[in-house]
Scaffold this active site. Sequence first.
Site, PDB file in Angstrom:
ATOM      1  N   GLN A  44      -2.221   2.401   9.870  1.00  0.00           N
ATOM      2  CA  GLN A  44      -0.920   2.471   9.177  1.00  0.00           C
ATOM      3  C   GLN A  44       0.119   3.199  10.040  1.00  0.00           C
ATOM      4  O   GLN A  44       1.304   2.925   9.947  1.00  0.00           O
ATOM      5  CB  GLN A  44      -1.062   3.190   7.825  1.00  0.00           C
ATOM      6  CG  GLN A  44      -1.782   2.398   6.755  1.00  0.00           C
ATOM      7  CD  GLN A  44      -3.255   2.678   6.733  1.00  0.00           C
ATOM      8  OE1 GLN A  44      -3.845   3.072   7.736  1.00  0.00           O
ATOM      9  NE2 GLN A  44      -3.896   2.477   5.598  1.00  0.00           N
ATOM     10  N   ASN A  47      -5.476  12.371   0.563  1.00  0.00           N
ATOM     11  CA  ASN A  47      -4.567  11.538   1.366  1.00  0.00           C
ATOM     12  C   ASN A  47      -5.406  10.778   2.383  1.00  0.00           C
ATOM     13  O   ASN A  47      -6.633  10.978   2.467  1.00  0.00           O
ATOM     14  CB  ASN A  47      -3.498  12.402   2.051  1.00  0.00           C
ATOM     15  CG  ASN A  47      -2.376  11.556   2.641  1.00  0.00           C
ATOM     16  OD1 ASN A  47      -1.843  10.663   1.973  1.00  0.00           O
ATOM     17  ND2 ASN A  47      -2.033  11.790   3.895  1.00  0.00           N
ATOM     18  N   LYS A  48      -4.764   9.908   3.121  1.00  0.00           N
ATOM     19  CA  LYS A  48      -5.453   9.038   4.075  1.00  0.00           C
ATOM     20  C   LYS A  48      -6.466   9.800   4.921  1.00  0.00           C
ATOM     21  O   LYS A  48      -6.200  10.921   5.358  1.00  0.00           O
ATOM     22  CB  LYS A  48      -4.397   8.366   4.970  1.00  0.00           C
ATOM     23  CG  LYS A  48      -4.894   7.439   6.034  1.00  0.00           C
ATOM     24  CD  LYS A  48      -5.820   6.357   5.539  1.00  0.00           C
ATOM     25  CE  LYS A  48      -5.250   5.521   4.428  1.00  0.00           C
ATOM     26  NZ  LYS A  48      -6.254   4.630   3.801  1.00  0.00           N
ATOM     27  N   ASP A  69      -2.071  10.809  -2.117  1.00  0.00           N
ATOM     28  CA  ASP A  69      -2.467   9.776  -3.091  1.00  0.00           C
ATOM     29  C   ASP A  69      -2.784  10.366  -4.453  1.00  0.00           C
ATOM     30  O   ASP A  69      -2.698   9.693  -5.472  1.00  0.00           O
ATOM     31  CB  ASP A  69      -3.665   8.997  -2.565  1.00  0.00           C
ATOM     32  CG  ASP A  69      -3.191   8.035  -1.497  1.00  0.00           C
ATOM     33  OD1 ASP A  69      -3.019   8.478  -0.345  1.00  0.00           O
ATOM     34  OD2 ASP A  69      -2.921   6.869  -1.838  1.00  0.00           O
ATOM     35  N   ARG A  96      -7.329  -0.178  -7.029  1.00  0.00           N
ATOM     36  CA  ARG A  96      -7.723   0.847  -6.044  1.00  0.00           C
ATOM     37  C   ARG A  96      -7.912   2.159  -6.806  1.00  0.00           C
ATOM     38  O   ARG A  96      -7.131   2.466  -7.720  1.00  0.00           O
ATOM     39  CB  ARG A  96      -6.647   1.025  -4.949  1.00  0.00           C
ATOM     40  CG  ARG A  96      -6.525  -0.190  -4.031  1.00  0.00           C
ATOM     41  CD  ARG A  96      -5.617   0.097  -2.850  1.00  0.00           C
ATOM     42  NE  ARG A  96      -6.266   0.930  -1.841  1.00  0.00           N
ATOM     43  CZ  ARG A  96      -5.622   1.457  -0.800  1.00  0.00           C
ATOM     44  NH1 ARG A  96      -4.312   1.266  -0.655  1.00  0.00           N
ATOM     45  NH2 ARG A  96      -6.273   2.188   0.094  1.00  0.00           N
ATOM     46  N   ARG A 138       0.858  -1.193   0.000  1.00  0.00           N
ATOM     47  CA  ARG A 138       0.000   0.000   0.000  1.00  0.00           C
ATOM     48  C   ARG A 138       0.885   1.231   0.000  1.00  0.00           C
ATOM     49  O   ARG A 138       2.105   1.137   0.134  1.00  0.00           O
ATOM     50  CB  ARG A 138      -1.040  -0.001   1.129  1.00  0.00           C
ATOM     51  CG  ARG A 138      -0.704  -0.653   2.423  1.00  0.00           C
ATOM     52  CD  ARG A 138       0.373   0.015   3.214  1.00  0.00           C
ATOM     53  NE  ARG A 138       0.149   1.448   3.341  1.00  0.00           N
ATOM     54  CZ  ARG A 138       1.074   2.339   3.535  1.00  0.00           C
ATOM     55  NH1 ARG A 138       2.344   1.979   3.627  1.00  0.00           N
ATOM     56  NH2 ARG A 138       0.798   3.605   3.639  1.00  0.00           N
ATOM     57  N   GLY A 139       0.233   2.397  -0.163  1.00  0.00           N
ATOM     58  CA  GLY A 139       0.998   3.637  -0.333  1.00  0.00           C
ATOM     59  C   GLY A 139       1.094   3.903  -1.821  1.00  0.00           C
ATOM     60  O   GLY A 139       1.434   2.996  -2.599  1.00  0.00           O
ATOM     61  N   ALA A 140       0.783   5.145  -2.229  1.00  0.00           N
ATOM     62  CA  ALA A 140       0.619   5.450  -3.655  1.00  0.00           C
ATOM     63  C   ALA A 140       1.813   5.037  -4.537  1.00  0.00           C
ATOM     64  O   ALA A 140       1.634   4.287  -5.506  1.00  0.00           O
ATOM     65  CB  ALA A 140       0.284   6.934  -3.813  1.00  0.00           C
TER      66      ALA A 140
HETATM   67  O1  MRU Z   1      -4.562   3.176   2.149  1.00  0.00           O
HETATM   68  P1  MRU Z   1      -3.082   3.420   2.044  1.00  0.00           P
HETATM   69  O2  MRU Z   1      -2.321   2.855   3.196  1.00  0.00           O
HETATM   70  O3  MRU Z   1      -2.545   2.980   0.701  1.00  0.00           O
HETATM   71  O4  MRU Z   1      -2.940   4.995   2.097  1.00  0.00           O
HETATM   72  C1  MRU Z   1      -1.661   5.556   1.986  1.00  0.00           C
HETATM   73  C2  MRU Z   1      -1.612   7.022   2.149  1.00  0.00           C
HETATM   74  O5  MRU Z   1      -2.605   7.685   2.315  1.00  0.00           O
HETATM   75  C3  MRU Z   1      -0.258   7.658   1.979  1.00  0.00           C
HETATM   76  O6  MRU Z   1      -0.165   8.814   2.758  1.00  0.00           O
HETATM   77  C4  MRU Z   1      -0.042   8.037   0.505  1.00  0.00           C
HETATM   78  O7  MRU Z   1      -0.308   6.944  -0.333  1.00  0.00           O
HETATM   79  C5  MRU Z   1       1.335   8.529   0.257  1.00  0.00           C
HETATM   80  S1  MRU Z   1       2.557   7.249   0.375  1.00  0.00           S
HETATM   81  C6  MRU Z   1       4.061   7.960  -0.003  1.00  0.00           C
END
Ligand code: MRU
Length: 347
Positions: A201, A252-253, A242, A94, A51-53
């Site tokens: 997270q 973002n999250k 994201d 996603r 996970r993470g963009a």
């Molecule tokens: O649902 P996730 O864990 O994929 O969400 C991740 C985030 O919101 C991060 O802040 C974002 O992807 C940036 S990662 C460098």
Amino acid sequence: MLTIDLPFRTIEWKDRRLILLNQQALPEKLEYLEYTDYRKVIGAIKDLTVRGAPAIGVAAAYALSLASAEFLESVGKGYFKLMKKASEEIADARPTAVNLRWAVERITGLIKENADKPAEEIDKLVVREAKTIEREDVELCQKIGEYGAGLINNGDGVLTHCNAGALATAGIGTALGVIYTAAFSGKNIRIYSGETRPVDQGRRLTVWELAASGLDVALICDNMVASLLSAGKVDKVIVGADRIALNGDTANKIGTLNIAIIAKNYGVPFYVAAPYSTFDKRAKDGNDIPIEFRSGKEIVNKEKYEGIKGRIDVYNPAFDITPSDLISGFITDKGILNAGDISAKFV
Ligand code: MRU
């Protein structure tokens, strides 16, 4: 440039297999899973094993490399049609992180450009491009780290949210890339991480990766942000993203918006750290960014509520949009930008 070595590897491509650090198992278990089937990688993206963009962009590129190997061996002439279908399935895994679609489109664009070549040759190009995307991500994180570290003063308190670290990228991370670069270049900083409900997270990943890398970090529950900032403990907030629209509105999250509003109230600068691959040329503003809604099971186990008459519903958006006027600056691989600079730099 400062070299930062971290004690784990989030994504690795080895002998035509994809190896992912299982982020569902952290912090209890450091477990690596191997993938040879692109469909299983889609599953890993959906269930947050990876996970993470930026990390899901890299995983998507390697998923296409796995698809390419499979279709090359089994079908020969159907290669292009099958690759198109696989790329659509991967891009749909996603919806919010634009890096996923960006990586898929980069590879499908390459396939189109080389459509006159034999499939074996295209296959090699696909794998090479996926490796380039991974290598590039490492460099982008390094640049973001260098630019962002200039904003951090010795003695600063820095709050981050979710995990925008090495676990979310192929490199040292975006928001955490800034923190690592500042800390490992000798600045003394107090790091705070929000827990990041519903799937934690921050509690499971961010504090683990920072502490595993030798840094001290204080964990807070998400509802402690106002208290922490009102106590004057935070000098800067740095989060990842994201997807960033052309006007600077940032997905973002979930919970990022709360922090931005609180930061504005207490006059604490709020920065978004992200590579160029997170800026979406097709999104004019936040209204153009699709928000992922996830299963209510991430929040509550309804089976535990037996024998009650009413229904328990759950509202579970995985991301929120922070309007650009709450953002003090964007820490990017092209430097520190204001919302007004985005179009000129990324279109
Ligand atoms: O649902 P996730 O864990 O994929 O969400 C991740 C985030 O919101 C991060 O802040 C974002 O992807 C940036 S990662 C460098």
